[in-house]
Design an enzyme around this catalytic site. Structure first.
Site, short mmCIF file in Angstrom:
data_model
loop_
_atom_site.label_atom_id
_atom_site.label_comp_id
_atom_site.label_asym_id
_atom_site.label_seq_id
_atom_site.Cartn_x
_atom_site.Cartn_y
_atom_site.Cartn_z
N HIS A 130 -1.90 8.57 1.49
CA HIS A 130 -2.73 8.27 2.66
C HIS A 130 -2.80 9.44 3.64
CE1 HIS A 130 1.19 7.07 4.62
NE2 HIS A 130 0.61 7.62 5.66
N ASP A 160 1.05 5.21 -3.27
CA ASP A 160 0.92 6.03 -2.06
C ASP A 160 1.64 7.36 -2.19
OD1 ASP A 160 -0.05 6.71 0.40
OD2 ASP A 160 1.42 5.59 1.56
N SER A 234 5.08 10.58 7.81
CA SER A 234 4.62 10.16 6.49
C SER A 234 4.60 11.33 5.51
CB SER A 234 3.21 9.57 6.59
OG SER A 234 3.23 8.34 7.27
#
Length: 479
Positions: A130, A160, A234
């Site tokens: 993402h 992901d 992230s």
């Protein structure tokens, strides 16, 4: 009221006088009342705590060592992506064409920040999918402040995980740890780029392992940690006390403090290895659809506890069909690993190599059976099944259903569901096609009526229905 006001004013005056007196006293000794300097003999500053436990010093040194060693392997990622703007409904009217671009879709460019870590000296970097998904440009900043343009090698939205590449050499690389050996309470260290703050190091513990059914990704087996993770973290690494990467920081609970999730390193490795090798990911495939085993379903199938994955449909020509798996089997073990729920089975199958033989243990008719099968690729197209519906008038049976024959000649169509009946409470809907009752095949309404008459009030009843493309088991008790 005036007396209270004057008394309060007098009290404030006294306090101020005492405070100013203290200031004067400290000034005469050249000391500050707000900032105290401890002194040692010889003019050196004296530490407030003289004897720090060696364990604390060792732990502090360990954190510093990990940060110094691993930080050069961590990169900051910035992307620019083109996204379509959502416009108010009236902007699509021809009347507004002159004002809003003639009805053409409008776009904006979004900038985002993330993190990643280097896994090869020649510039392969692991991050979250993402972070780089739909990015027009990707830039990577190293710990030495050098900036590189990066290309996306491949991404896997289901897990992901993504891999990007920069043209560089002799880069420092991260070391992967064994995430299967993690225990709750062990130290966890996160390094990343939260809110654009370069290479922030936070420390916490492993709060939990094996978190699934979070609704974040298709394949979930998260490590939960209270090491502070924020937007921008992230794709960055979650480390153990040895500086090994045990996870990829991925998500946070927005409404909670200290609740972050990371993808286990052992789960990520086969994914990013395939992405590097071929730019995509292929997973094992059994060819079944599954659902959780509830307490009621467990009782109806004779299981001692609600565990495993209940098979409600089997694709024609699939590995499962060839192995002899049947509708209504409960998979309780896969290749020697106990299966707790459908999410775990899905993950185990996906992680298994294609073309390799596996052992599947199913619970059928009150006993466990071991079957052998060879998984194929998940890229195979799955079979689609079409349900039927109908209208009918009649009296509801003891579970609150009115059924009729299916136009396809396979099953009994639910024409009506009584409110407050056992079937309605279980979740059966109008238009569902009843395929079996207590594992007895139902070819039409006559079969259904014959099967339902054999059910005693209060006893467990298991009904398999076909709803659209899916088959679903329901457990209920007739009144």
């Amino acid at each position: 009221m005036k007396i209270r006001t004057y008394s309060r004013a007098l009290l404030c005056t006294v306090i101020c006088a005492l405070f100013l007196g203290g200031l004067a006293a400290c000034s005469s000794k050249n000391e500050s009342p707000l900032f105290f300097e401890s002194k040692r003999k010889g003019g050196e500053a004296e530490a407030p705590v003289k004897d720090v436990p060696s364990d604390l010093l060792s732990t502090q040194k360990a954190f510093s060592t990990v940060a110094k060693k691993v930080t050069p392997c961590v990169v900051n990622i910035s992307t620019v992506s083109k996204k379509k703007m959502v416009q108010p409904f009236f902007e699509t009217s021809p009347f507004f064409d002159d004002f809003f671009g003639g009805g053409q879709p409008q776009y904006r460019r979004d900038k985002s920040l993330g993190s990643g870590f280097i896994i090869s000296k020649d510039g392969y970097i692991v991050t979250n999918d993402h972070v780089v998904r739909d990015a027009e440009t990707v830039q990577v900043k190293l710990s030495n402040d050098k900036v590189y343009d990066a290309k996306v090698v491949g991404g896997d939205q289901k897990s992901d995980i993504a891999v990007i590449k920069i043209n560089a050499s002799d880069l420092p690389t991260a070391v992967l740890g064994d995430s299967d050996k993690l225990e709750v309470g062990q130290w966890a260290i996160a390094i990343g780029n939260p809110f654009g703050l370069d290479r922030t190091v936070t420390v916490g513990v492993i709060s939990a392992t094996g978190r699934s059914n979070m609704g974040i990704e298709t394949y979930e087996n998260f490590i939960q940690t209270d090491a502070s993770i924020n937007p921008g973290n992230s794709g960055g690494p979650l480390l153990n006390i040895y500086g090994e990467v045990i996870g990829i920081n991925t998500a946070i609970v927005a409404a909670g403090q200290g609740i972050g999730f990371a993808i286990p390193a052992n789960m990520a490795k086969p994914v990013f290895t395939q992405l590097i090798q071929k730019g995509s990911v292929s997973r094992g495939w059994m060819g079944v659809t599954i659902q959780p085993v509830t307490e009621e379903l467990a009782k109806s199938f004779g299981l001692k506890e609600a565990r495993g994955a209940l098979i409600n449909d089997i694709m024609k020509g699939s590995p499962a069909e060839k192995a002899g798996v049947r509708q209504g089997d409960v998979i309780i073990a896969f290749n020697g690993t106990d299966v707790k729920d459908p999410s775990q089975l899905q993950r185990l199958v996906a992680e298994t190599g294609i073309g390799k033989p596996v052992k599947v243990t199913v619970f059928r008719d009150g006993k466990a059976l071991e079957l052998s099968m060879t998984l194929t690729s998940s890229d195979m197209a799955s079979k689609q099944r079409k349900g039927a519906g109908g209208e009918s008038q009649g009296r509801a049976d003891q579970i609150g259903l009115v059924v009729e024959d299916s136009e396809e000649g396979d099953g009994a169509v639910v024409a009506d569901v009584s409110r407050g009946g056992a079937a309605a409470e279980a979740g059966i809907r109008r238009g569902d096609v009843i395929v079996s009752v207590n594992r007895m095949r139902v070819a039409g309404s006559a079969d259904y009526q014959r099967a339902i008459r054999q059910v005693r009030p209060g006893s467990a009843l298991t009904i398999l229905v076909r709803r659209g493309d899916a088959n679903i088991y329901f457990a209920l008790r007739p009144r």
